[in-house]
Design an enzyme around this catalytic site. Structure first.
Site, PDB file in Angstrom:
ATOM      1  N   GLY A  46      16.733  -5.294   0.349  1.00  0.00           N
ATOM      2  CA  GLY A  46      17.240  -4.166  -0.415  1.00  0.00           C
ATOM      3  C   GLY A  46      18.141  -3.340   0.475  1.00  0.00           C
ATOM      4  O   GLY A  46      17.967  -3.314   1.697  1.00  0.00           O
ATOM      5  N   GLN A  51      22.854   3.861   3.146  1.00  0.00           N
ATOM      6  CA  GLN A  51      22.536   3.143   4.381  1.00  0.00           C
ATOM      7  C   GLN A  51      23.779   2.517   5.010  1.00  0.00           C
ATOM      8  O   GLN A  51      23.746   2.122   6.170  1.00  0.00           O
ATOM      9  CB  GLN A  51      21.495   2.051   4.127  1.00  0.00           C
ATOM     10  CG  GLN A  51      20.114   2.593   3.832  1.00  0.00           C
ATOM     11  CD  GLN A  51      19.136   1.453   3.645  1.00  0.00           C
ATOM     12  OE1 GLN A  51      18.974   0.939   2.550  1.00  0.00           O
ATOM     13  NE2 GLN A  51      18.494   1.056   4.740  1.00  0.00           N
ATOM     14  N   CYS A  96      12.493  -1.244   7.151  1.00  0.00           N
ATOM     15  CA  CYS A  96      13.739  -0.659   6.654  1.00  0.00           C
ATOM     16  C   CYS A  96      14.864  -0.999   7.623  1.00  0.00           C
ATOM     17  O   CYS A  96      14.687  -0.883   8.840  1.00  0.00           O
ATOM     18  CB  CYS A  96      13.573   0.852   6.522  1.00  0.00           C
ATOM     19  SG  CYS A  96      15.038   1.700   5.917  1.00  0.00           S
ATOM     20  N   LEU A  97      16.017  -1.392   7.088  1.00  0.00           N
ATOM     21  CA  LEU A  97      17.160  -1.697   7.946  1.00  0.00           C
ATOM     22  C   LEU A  97      17.643  -0.468   8.710  1.00  0.00           C
ATOM     23  O   LEU A  97      18.236  -0.599   9.778  1.00  0.00           O
ATOM     24  CB  LEU A  97      18.303  -2.292   7.113  1.00  0.00           C
ATOM     25  CG  LEU A  97      17.994  -3.641   6.458  1.00  0.00           C
ATOM     26  CD1 LEU A  97      19.147  -4.071   5.555  1.00  0.00           C
ATOM     27  CD2 LEU A  97      17.679  -4.705   7.481  1.00  0.00           C
ATOM     28  N   HIS A 138      11.485   1.947  -2.847  1.00  0.00           N
ATOM     29  CA  HIS A 138      11.982   2.180  -1.486  1.00  0.00           C
ATOM     30  C   HIS A 138      13.470   2.525  -1.518  1.00  0.00           C
ATOM     31  O   HIS A 138      13.909   3.492  -0.894  1.00  0.00           O
ATOM     32  CB  HIS A 138      11.723   0.922  -0.648  1.00  0.00           C
ATOM     33  CG  HIS A 138      12.183   1.007   0.759  1.00  0.00           C
ATOM     34  ND1 HIS A 138      11.309   1.096   1.815  1.00  0.00           N
ATOM     35  CD2 HIS A 138      13.429   0.989   1.306  1.00  0.00           C
ATOM     36  CE1 HIS A 138      11.997   1.133   2.953  1.00  0.00           C
ATOM     37  NE2 HIS A 138      13.292   1.077   2.660  1.00  0.00           N
ATOM     38  N   GLU A 139      14.256   1.727  -2.254  1.00  0.00           N
ATOM     39  CA  GLU A 139      15.706   1.940  -2.300  1.00  0.00           C
ATOM     40  C   GLU A 139      16.068   3.207  -3.075  1.00  0.00           C
ATOM     41  O   GLU A 139      16.982   3.942  -2.680  1.00  0.00           O
ATOM     42  CB  GLU A 139      16.418   0.718  -2.880  1.00  0.00           C
ATOM     43  CG  GLU A 139      16.216  -0.565  -2.087  1.00  0.00           C
ATOM     44  CD  GLU A 139      16.499  -0.435  -0.593  1.00  0.00           C
ATOM     45  OE1 GLU A 139      17.393   0.351  -0.200  1.00  0.00           O
ATOM     46  OE2 GLU A 139      15.823  -1.111   0.200  1.00  0.00           O
ATOM     47  N   HIS A 142      15.680   6.094  -0.892  1.00  0.00           N
ATOM     48  CA  HIS A 142      16.857   6.282  -0.033  1.00  0.00           C
ATOM     49  C   HIS A 142      17.915   7.114  -0.748  1.00  0.00           C
ATOM     50  O   HIS A 142      18.510   8.013  -0.159  1.00  0.00           O
ATOM     51  CB  HIS A 142      17.480   4.940   0.365  1.00  0.00           C
ATOM     52  CG  HIS A 142      16.928   4.357   1.610  1.00  0.00           C
ATOM     53  ND1 HIS A 142      16.925   5.017   2.820  1.00  0.00           N
ATOM     54  CD2 HIS A 142      16.363   3.149   1.844  1.00  0.00           C
ATOM     55  CE1 HIS A 142      16.384   4.250   3.742  1.00  0.00           C
ATOM     56  NE2 HIS A 142      16.027   3.112   3.178  1.00  0.00           N
TER      57      HIS A 142
END
Length: 192
Positions: A46, A51, A96-97, A138-139, A142
């Site tokens: 994701g 991000q 997480c990236l 999660h996304e 963000h």
């Protein structure tokens, strides 16, 4: 297509609420493709637009690389909004990236309903549970300026502070180029 650098913990754009997309043009469609390529190259499942430095309310999700989810189709979610949360909650380890090498158990609702627009500006409603519901939450977090670490207990967040500081200072490694809070970049050997 371009592989985009990924912004890491404590960058200002990651704490801002995303801006709704009013219309789709070729530049946004190209940006969506770049986001997909970036997510896959970084081996993520994701990725939210902030991000990769954009304030737009947009996320791409592809959980098909995860065993047992190979048949789940990738999603592009424009202006997503969660309209229902189940009472049942489950713990699952998240990463997480934007927080390289950091993983923690996070308690989230097991099932949700999300309304959004796809790339063709068609309204969509999805009911999801399990991993797909978790990644969506999660996304969308963000897009609202929330890290998964914000969902942890105060004690866990305190214990993670030194790791988070190291990430924000660039004292971490990643298999993708990252952008630090001061705007400087650290290029991955894989991207050189």
């Amino acid at each position: 297509m371009s592989i985009l650098p990924i912004y890491v913990y404590d960058h200002a754009i990651l704490k801002k609420k995303a801006v709704k997309i009013e219309h789709i043009d070729d530049s946004i469609l190209q940006f969506i493709e770049d986001m997909k390529q970036t997510m896959h190259k970084a081996e993520g499942i994701g990725l939210a637009a902030n991000q990769v430095g954009s304030p737009l309310a947009l996320t791409v999700i592809d959980i098909s690389p995860v065993e047992g989810y190979e048949q789940v189709k990738p999603l592009v979610m424009i202006n997503p909004e969660i309209t229902y949360y189940s009472d049942e909650e489950t713990d699952y380890e998240e990463g997480c990236l934007s927080l390289p090498h950091l993983r923690e158990l996070v308690l989230r609702p097991e099932a949700i309903q999300v309304q959004f627009y796809n790339e063709q500006i068609q309204p969509q409603t999805i009911e999801a549970d399990g991993l797909l519901a978790r990644v969506m939450q999660h996304e969308i977090d963000h897009l609202n300026g929330i890290y998964f670490t914000d969902r942890l207990s105060q004690l866990k967040r305190t214990l993670l502070q030194s790791k988070l500081r190291r990430i924000s200072k660039g004292e971490t490694t990643a298999d993708y180029t990252i952008v630090l809070p001061d705007g400087s970049t650290i290029q991955s050997e894989n991207d050189q």
